[in-house]
Scaffold this motif. Structure first.
Motif, PDB file in Angstrom:
ATOM      1  N   ASP A 174       6.619  -9.789 -13.654  1.00  0.00           N
ATOM      2  CA  ASP A 174       5.426  -9.735 -12.793  1.00  0.00           C
ATOM      3  C   ASP A 174       5.231 -11.038 -12.035  1.00  0.00           C
ATOM      4  OD1 ASP A 174       4.812  -7.172 -13.349  1.00  0.00           O
ATOM      5  OD2 ASP A 174       3.114  -7.598 -14.672  1.00  0.00           O
ATOM      6  N   VAL A 175       5.437 -12.165 -12.733  1.00  0.00           N
ATOM      7  CA  VAL A 175       5.308 -13.465 -12.067  1.00  0.00           C
ATOM      8  C   VAL A 175       6.300 -13.557 -10.907  1.00  0.00           C
ATOM      9  CG1 VAL A 175       5.612 -15.955 -12.314  1.00  0.00           C
ATOM     10  CG2 VAL A 175       4.459 -14.656 -14.117  1.00  0.00           C
ATOM     11  N   PHE A 176       7.537 -13.202 -11.168  1.00  0.00           N
ATOM     12  CA  PHE A 176       8.571 -13.288 -10.127  1.00  0.00           C
ATOM     13  C   PHE A 176       8.256 -12.351  -8.962  1.00  0.00           C
ATOM     14  CE2 PHE A 176      12.265 -15.936 -11.287  1.00  0.00           C
ATOM     15  CZ  PHE A 176      11.771 -16.450 -12.471  1.00  0.00           C
ATOM     16  N   GLU A 177       7.664 -11.186  -9.283  1.00  0.00           N
ATOM     17  CA  GLU A 177       7.334 -10.239  -8.214  1.00  0.00           C
ATOM     18  C   GLU A 177       6.190 -10.743  -7.345  1.00  0.00           C
ATOM     19  OE1 GLU A 177       6.630  -6.513 -10.127  1.00  0.00           O
ATOM     20  OE2 GLU A 177       8.752  -6.147 -10.450  1.00  0.00           O
ATOM     21  N   GLN A 178       5.340 -11.599  -7.922  1.00  0.00           N
ATOM     22  CA  GLN A 178       4.203 -12.099  -7.148  1.00  0.00           C
ATOM     23  C   GLN A 178       4.539 -13.317  -6.307  1.00  0.00           C
ATOM     24  OE1 GLN A 178       0.274 -12.140  -8.963  1.00  0.00           O
ATOM     25  NE2 GLN A 178       0.981 -10.744 -10.538  1.00  0.00           N
ATOM     26  N   MET A 179       5.723 -13.894  -6.516  1.00  0.00           N
ATOM     27  CA  MET A 179       6.124 -15.022  -5.668  1.00  0.00           C
ATOM     28  C   MET A 179       6.430 -14.509  -4.258  1.00  0.00           C
ATOM     29  SD  MET A 179       8.998 -16.805  -8.059  1.00  0.00           S
ATOM     30  CE  MET A 179       8.605 -17.575  -9.633  1.00  0.00           C
ATOM     31  N   PRO A 180       6.256 -15.380  -3.250  1.00  0.00           N
ATOM     32  CA  PRO A 180       6.776 -15.003  -1.929  1.00  0.00           C
ATOM     33  C   PRO A 180       8.291 -14.766  -2.048  1.00  0.00           C
ATOM     34  CG  PRO A 180       5.398 -16.969  -1.792  1.00  0.00           C
ATOM     35  CD  PRO A 180       5.596 -16.684  -3.247  1.00  0.00           C
ATOM     36  N   ARG A 181       8.829 -13.897  -1.211  1.00  0.00           N
ATOM     37  CA  ARG A 181      10.228 -13.514  -1.358  1.00  0.00           C
ATOM     38  C   ARG A 181      11.202 -14.700  -1.303  1.00  0.00           C
ATOM     39  NH1 ARG A 181      13.373  -8.610  -1.264  1.00  0.00           N
ATOM     40  NH2 ARG A 181      11.497  -7.378  -1.244  1.00  0.00           N
ATOM     41  N   PRO A 182      11.039 -15.650  -0.360  1.00  0.00           N
ATOM     42  CA  PRO A 182      11.990 -16.778  -0.336  1.00  0.00           C
ATOM     43  C   PRO A 182      11.928 -17.592  -1.634  1.00  0.00           C
ATOM     44  CG  PRO A 182      10.691 -16.711   1.686  1.00  0.00           C
ATOM     45  CD  PRO A 182      10.058 -15.746   0.733  1.00  0.00           C
TER      46      PRO A 182
END
Lengths: 464, 464
Positions: free
Chosen positions: B56-64
């Protein structure tokens, strides 16, 4: 296969592969048996079916046949089948059952299922029935009923396996062998400290592979997302999904273990919540139970009533441009195109947003990104389909100005639809309301009004 | 609590109660760490999180930032977290990983999750990566990939616990203690005959309470609804729900045990199928992934395209009555009321029907009863709201004839909407199509056309 079926006499060997569930012939057979008042035949036929399939058969009978079957079977109506019935049939069945039989059924069910049945009883009958239930089962049911509907407290069962953390595997196994009120099934042994506070869980798959002298504490897996009794069932379902749980301990304010929730109950919750969202998005309230016309009318009338007024709001917007409409009748012909395509784009944005909110995908910075994405999506689809609408209008009416007007109006309607589709549900959620309920009527009405005003307003300015 | 956490070093003590899931501060912390290229800090921070929360944390980061994090972590990106990522992020991550790391990840995952990752690889890369995987894991993944997507064969894992039916409890336990490739978790021991044909299942909760010399065959529970590898995942999900299963054996044509499906995978399937239905009803194709504008445009454009033409069909119906419209401009003002309320009633019937079909509530005689119920519901709501529309029109335009015309037209539109809302999805299902897809556009277009024709036609006959 049947030689192994000692624990489940209700097995049905025909239930393999694609044929799971019940077929029309089975239902017909049951209906015939009921019509013939063949009580014994009915009991034999039921013996072949899994309780869930049995419930399906009873649900497929015409309602009078169902009532007759219940009256005919009396105390041979199995408790686990009653628990599987849909809400309204269940309450029908309960009405037809004797107090004595109902008390037996409540004693035989897990406390969560028993509470479900007891909750439907009137106060008088509940008291009469409760008097006939043994004290411990009665206390368990009454505790469940103290919690609000759709909370963890209602869903949890009060039978679970707990062991002191200092016990060994051997002690735990001996305890389980001697206990006679174990839940069926269970997947974990919960570890508690001397104050009965939950400190960890031992999956049976770990327990069974350890030697008898292994301390339970060594086998524990941390289930940190402990569930509180007052937690909303939707939040509980999220925890089960997020952490792939088979069961979860329920702990009270002081951290004391008070119950257990199992995944099969959660699957039902997940289905119910999904059903609610899907129906709410289409303006159907209250589960949309599919049993009586009266239920259907009642679950749909409220939003139709709201829509009655909002539709006249859109008409009011059109009436501002009566003068223009009376001069260019093509505008009246094309108005529905703007409303239909704009409504479609709004519904799409709305559905995607409501679903993403339900999956907790729009928390924090992701909400802002979703709005940006909807705007850009509306921009792209708006450009494409405004051009399409303009082209079709041009071919039909051979009027480049009219075509230009509907193109530009369509484009702004698309932008509005995309933004309303994402901002309305996000706003409702921020206000603490259910984003699925009420969103549709706001989005579609505003899209109608914006679309009509853009189209007719622009036409008034350009074409007259 | 942590002293019990020997089996799960990734436990997070903060994950209690309402705070399950991740908060914005955690995401910010991770983004800062990635921006600072703080690889070690990132690894430490990840150690505190459950793989699902980490995803979930990784999914909430901006894509770059997400891409940079993957590149930064390299082989410290945990396999179980990659499996939890959403489809498009997962394939992004896989693209950035070295063949060696990807091979390690595939070896570490259950075969069903590994197949999910491997399916996204191009042929060349798949071959290169597979060469670095040990033979048995590779065979398991390749077998999974031989089955179609969304079938039991793809969902099943090939690690399960099986024992000959003539074994005793003691023999089974000794076997489990010595085996090192047991699935995690598992809930049942499957019983097989000498030909490895599935003959029953022993729940661990039964096994653990039996003495060592009890024959397993005595503890078996019949799971008669055995799953075939080619079965559609929706049918498998139905079996899990209907029979409250925690896991199900998968058996091939000859009845031989080939795999196991667990409830946690089924919960994901149930969510996916629900999501598909909800989005399809609003004209969104293909899961409506929420990552890029391009995905959003592509998943929504097809039904907008269809709607572009159907909307002009409705316009065509209106254009037949241009003469009437030009004489009574109030008709143009009121047209949208007929369309909006009729569309609302149609959407309601449609949503209820699609949901009931998904829950297998409209099989056999129940389909006919549903049609009757929709007709009667439309009759009742039609009477009520036709009266309401007539009344509002009367108040506004003070023209009893106009009010009567819109009332009658509204009533017929309600009847049509109710019938279309139930018959279109039932018809699509009979034709073998998904009742959720395409239903909306047919129902809404037909309601528009019927509504406009009824209103304008009646007006032409009565008011001119």
């Amino acid at each position: 296969m049947t030689q192994q079926s000692t624990n489940n006499p209700n097995s049905n060997d025909e239930l393999t592969g694609e044929t799971a569930g019940v077929d029309a012939e089975t239902v017909d057979l049951f209906v015939e048996l009921v019509d013939a008042n063949a009580r014994d035949g009915l009991i034999v036929a039921m013996g072949d079916l899994h309780p869930a399939d049995m419930a399906d058969v009873f649900e497929q009978m015409p309602r009078p046949t169902f009532r007759q079957a219940v009256s005919l079977l009396r105390d041979k109506l199995p408790a686990d089948m009653i628990a599987e019935l849909s809400e309204d049939l269940r309450s029908d069945a309960v009405d037809l059952m004797s107090d004595r039989h109902l008390a037996d059924v409540l004693e035989n069910l897990d406390s969560d299922d028993a509470a479900l049945l007891a909750a439907d009883l009137g106060e008088d009958r509940q008291e009469r029935v409760f008097e006939q239930i043994n004290a411990s089962d009665r206390a368990a049911i009454e505790t469940s009923l103290n919690f609000d509907e759709e909370t963890a407290g209602r869903l949890m069962q009060r039978d679970f396996v707990a062991a002191p953390e200092f016990w060994t595997v051997g002690q735990a196994i001996d305890h389980m062998r001697s206990a006679d009120d174990l839940p069926e099934p269970f997947f974990e042994v919960y570890l508690v400290d001397p104050g009965f506070r939950f400190v960890g869980a031992v999956p049976l798959s770990n327990l069974i592979r350890a030697t008898r002298d292994t301390p339970l504490a060594e086998l524990g897996v941390d289930i940190s997302a402990a569930v509180k009794p007052e937690m909303d069932q939707e939040d509980v379902a999220f925890i089960f999904q997020q952490y792939n749980l088979a069961s979860a301990p329920v702990v009270d304010e002081g951290g004391r273990l008070t119950g257990m929730i199992t995944i099969d109950d959660m699957v039902d919750v997940i289905q119910d919540e999904n059903k609610e969202d899907l129906l709410a998005l289409s303006g159907v309230n209250d589960g949309g139970s599919y049993q009586s016309v009266w239920d259907a009318v009642r679950s749909r009338a409220p939003w139709l009533g709201v829509n009655l007024f909002t539709a006249f709001l859109a008409s009011g917007a059109i009436s501002v441009f009566e003068e223009t409409l009376s001069q260019i009748i093509a505008l009246a012909v094309l108005m529905p195109v703007v409303a239909a395509l704009g409504g479609n784009a709004g519904s799409q944005a709305l559905a995607v947003t409501v679903r993403a909110i339900a999956e907790r995908d729009l928390l924090g910075p992701r909400a802002g990104r979703a709005v940006r994405r909807e705007f850009l999506t509306a921009l792209v689809n708006g450009l494409v389909f405004s051009f399409g609408v303009g082209l079709m209008a041009l071919i039909w009416f051979k009027d480049p100005q009219l075509s230009g007007v509907i193109s530009v109006a369509m484009f702004f309607t698309f932008l509005w639809a995309g933004l309303a589709g994402v901002l309305v549900p996000l706003g409702l959620q921020k206000l603490g309301a259910d984003p699925a309920v009420a969103s549709s009527v706001f989005v579609l009405t505003s899209v109608d009004i914006v679309g009509f005003c853009a189209f007719l307003g622009l036409a008034s300015a350009v074409l007259l």
